[in-house]
Design an enzyme around this catalytic site. Structure first.
Site, PDB file in Angstrom:
ATOM      1  N   LYS A  56     -32.474   8.208  12.366  1.00  9.56           N
ATOM      2  CA  LYS A  56     -31.153   8.770  12.695  1.00  9.56           C
ATOM      3  C   LYS A  56     -30.073   8.058  11.882  1.00  9.56           C
ATOM      4  O   LYS A  56     -30.110   6.818  11.741  1.00  9.56           O
ATOM      5  CB  LYS A  56     -30.896   8.567  14.190  1.00  9.56           C
ATOM      6  CG  LYS A  56     -29.616   9.206  14.693  1.00  9.56           C
ATOM      7  CD  LYS A  56     -29.480   8.994  16.202  1.00  9.56           C
ATOM      8  CE  LYS A  56     -28.267   9.674  16.795  1.00  9.56           C
ATOM      9  NZ  LYS A  56     -28.127   9.427  18.233  1.00  9.56           N
ATOM     10  N   SER A  66     -27.737  13.568  21.064  1.00  2.85           N
ATOM     11  CA  SER A  66     -27.192  13.563  19.722  1.00  2.85           C
ATOM     12  C   SER A  66     -28.228  13.344  18.617  1.00  2.85           C
ATOM     13  O   SER A  66     -27.957  13.587  17.453  1.00  2.85           O
ATOM     14  CB  SER A  66     -26.121  12.478  19.613  1.00  2.85           C
ATOM     15  OG  SER A  66     -26.700  11.199  19.815  1.00  2.85           O
ATOM     16  N   SER A 121     -29.542  10.783  24.551  1.00  3.49           N
ATOM     17  CA  SER A 121     -29.672  11.330  23.195  1.00  3.49           C
ATOM     18  C   SER A 121     -31.043  11.243  22.560  1.00  3.49           C
ATOM     19  O   SER A 121     -31.231  11.780  21.467  1.00  3.49           O
ATOM     20  CB  SER A 121     -28.675  10.649  22.271  1.00  3.49           C
ATOM     21  OG  SER A 121     -27.431  11.226  22.446  1.00  3.49           O
TER      22      SER A 121
HETATM   23  N1  GLN Z   1     -24.703  13.431  25.354  1.00  2.00           N
HETATM   24  C1  GLN Z   1     -24.229  12.139  25.760  1.00  2.00           C
HETATM   25  C2  GLN Z   1     -22.859  11.913  25.205  1.00  2.00           C
HETATM   26  O1  GLN Z   1     -22.353  12.798  24.619  1.00  2.00           O
HETATM   27  C3  GLN Z   1     -25.179  11.089  25.326  1.00  2.00           C
HETATM   28  C4  GLN Z   1     -25.016  10.716  23.909  1.00  2.00           C
HETATM   29  C5  GLN Z   1     -25.972   9.646  23.515  1.00  2.00           C
HETATM   30  O2  GLN Z   1     -26.890   9.314  24.254  1.00  2.00           O
HETATM   31  N2  GLN Z   1     -25.710   9.060  22.359  1.00  2.00           N
HETATM   32  O3  GLN Z   1     -22.295  10.879  25.368  1.00  2.00           O
END
Ligand code: GLN
Length: 484
Positions: free
Chosen positions: A84, A159, A183
């Site tokens: 990532k 994400s 994420s």
């Molecule tokens: N979807 C969650 C957010 O928008 C988690 C994001 C993540 O785990 N980086 O914060």
């Protein structure tokens, strides 16, 4: 030349080890082919932001050389890995999915990267993600959304959507993602692969670009639980470059995969099974039945603080993000706005032009909840709720060895479906956020697909540092499910 009948999508870490040992192909041949496939598949998924041919081929050559000299090339030798783009790679662009870091070339490697390469793993490219890992669909990337390889008109989750898609499409055998509130688990569930969020502190965060430091984790994606466990084993453990990384010894996770889960006590939190899309609910219920047949003792439990978790998370993570993102000021790291007369204009224009809407929303919200008059009302309150959520877990783990829950209330949604409604998007994280707030290990393991063919993951959570117990359950489940 690599055998044209070789299907990259069928590869596993063990299989690559055997193939390299029997000289079916060399690491250089495998990586050349993986890169070729990843580049061509990218035209339909946009899973990768960039590839690192030179670094990958140099690493593959080292593996071939070791094999040639009869040395041990490491547990991940020759395995193509996608990373990532929030994890720093020396001399390889790391953008965090943001226009601001479009041209940022880090001068050092994250510890997880160093460890992967020491284990013989080959980093083939950096994957697309929501800007600074904020989002649940990968639509917040400044470089265009990722398409779910299973259903191209749908999101891969987020994400870490690019990493999940890279593994699901077969261009990488393993991938690294980051998880702050879901994420890794949510995109794993949406794309039909395994995704693991280890205990907070299990994997060093050195070189992981910070979003919300008290919640950020690095973790693996793989097609199987076994491969995910192997990858975690390679990157886990104390690192003196991250003072929050834990001293806890790292067990051999492979040894935990005995297939025997008889007598394991599993709790199903009542609060997690409301509001589930019906097909998702049915699939998880069937998953739980399978665990019962394997000899697990399943019982209902209650985790009453669950309903406050989302509110608490979105206060804590935005507060931390507003502070962490203050460093992107046009002076260091980032592209600088060229149209400014004064220093404060330069800050303002750089940040105004560089950050996307979601980052701006979070910076504003985070700054607000930390401001003098509101700190106690919001931030402090949210921290108290976080403690209650963590207490729910410690109470539950007095009664049971593991918790089983959904990962997401629904399977992959359509591109564009939720992007204009941030609150609806935040609700995607309803079942993943609690584990993140408590810092316990949690993972998504594929548990079937809806009638329309959309994958659904089942979440398994265990006590702090009991990744081995989590892998044992997930692996036994995966075998039983595959055998159906
Ligand atoms: N979807 C969650 C957010 O928008 C988690 C994001 C993540 O785990 N980086 O914060």
């Amino acid at each position: 030349m690599i055998d044209p009948s070789l299907d990259l999508r069928s590869l596993s870490v063990d299989r690559i080890r055997q193939d390299l040992a029997s000289r079916r192909y060399s690491a250089v041949e495998l990586i050349t082919e993986s890169l070729r496939f990843a580049e061509s598949a990218n035209s339909w998924t946009n899973a990768y932001l960039h590839f690192c041919h030179y670094r990958a081929l140099a690493a593959a050559q080292r593996v071939d050389q070791k094999l040639h000299q009869g040395e041990d090339p490491g547990p991940l030798a020759g395995v193509p890995i996608a990373v990532k783009d929030v994890i720093l790679t020396r001399n390889v662009r790391t953008t965090c999915g943001s226009k601001l870091l479009e041209n940022y070339i880090p001068p050092y490697d994250a510890t997880a990267i160093t460890r992967l390469e020491q284990a013989g793993g080959i980093i083939i490219g950096k994957t697309n993600c929501d800007e600074f890992a904020m989002g649940s669909s990968t639509e917040n990337s400044a470089f265009g959304p990722v398409r779910n390889p299973v259903a191209l008109e749908r999101v891969p989750g987020g994400s870490s959507g690019g990493s999940a898609a890279a593994v699901a499409q077969g261009s990488a055998v393993l991938a690294l993602g980051s998880d702050t509130g879901g994420s890794i688990r949510q995109p794993a569930s949406f794309c039909g692969v395994a995704g693991v969020t280890p205990t907070y502190g299990r994997v060093s965060r050195y070189g992981l670009v910070a979003f919300a430091s008290s919640l950020d984790h690095i973790g693996p994606f793989a097609k199987s639980v076994r491969d995910a466990a192997l990858l975690l084993g390679a990157i886990a453990g104390r690192d003196e470059m991250d003072s929050t990384s834990a001293f806890a010894p790292v067990p051999d996770y492979q040894e935990a995969l005995t297939g025997d889960v008889k007598g394991v006590r599993i709790g199903l939190p009542r609060e997690y099974f409301k509001n589930l899309a019906s097909e998702t609910g049915d699939l998880i219920a069937r998953g739980v039945e399978t665990l019962g047949k394997l000899g697990c003792e399943v019982r209902e439990i209650s985790m009453p603080a669950t309903e406050y978790a989302i509110a608490s998370y979105y206060i804590i993570c935005t507060a931390e993000a507003s502070s962490n993102l203050a460093r992107y000021d046009g002076v260091r790291y980032t592209t600088r706005s060229s149209s400014s007369e004064t220093l404060s204009d330069m800050y303002r224009n750089t940040r105004g032009e560089g950050f996307g809407a979601e980052c701006k929303r979070r910076i504003m919200l985070g700054t607000y909840v930390l401001s003098a008059g509101y700190y106690d009302a919001y931030y402090l309150k949210a921290q108290k709720v976080r403690a209650l959520v963590a207490r729910d877990f410690s109470n539950a783990f007095q009664e049971v060895d593991a918790i089983v829950a959904p990962v997401s209330p629904f399977p992959a949604f359509k591109l564009g479906e939720k992007i204009d409604d941030p609150l609806a998007m935040y609700l995607s994280d309803i079942y993943t956020i609690t584990g993140s707030l408590a810092g316990v290990p949690c993972m998504s393991v594929p548990c079937g697909a809806t009638a329309a063919g959309l994958p659904v993951g089942m979440q398994i959570l265990t006590r702090h540092f009991d990744e081995a117990g989590m892998f044992r359950i997930a692996d036994a489940f995966e075998r039983a499910n595959g055998a159906k």
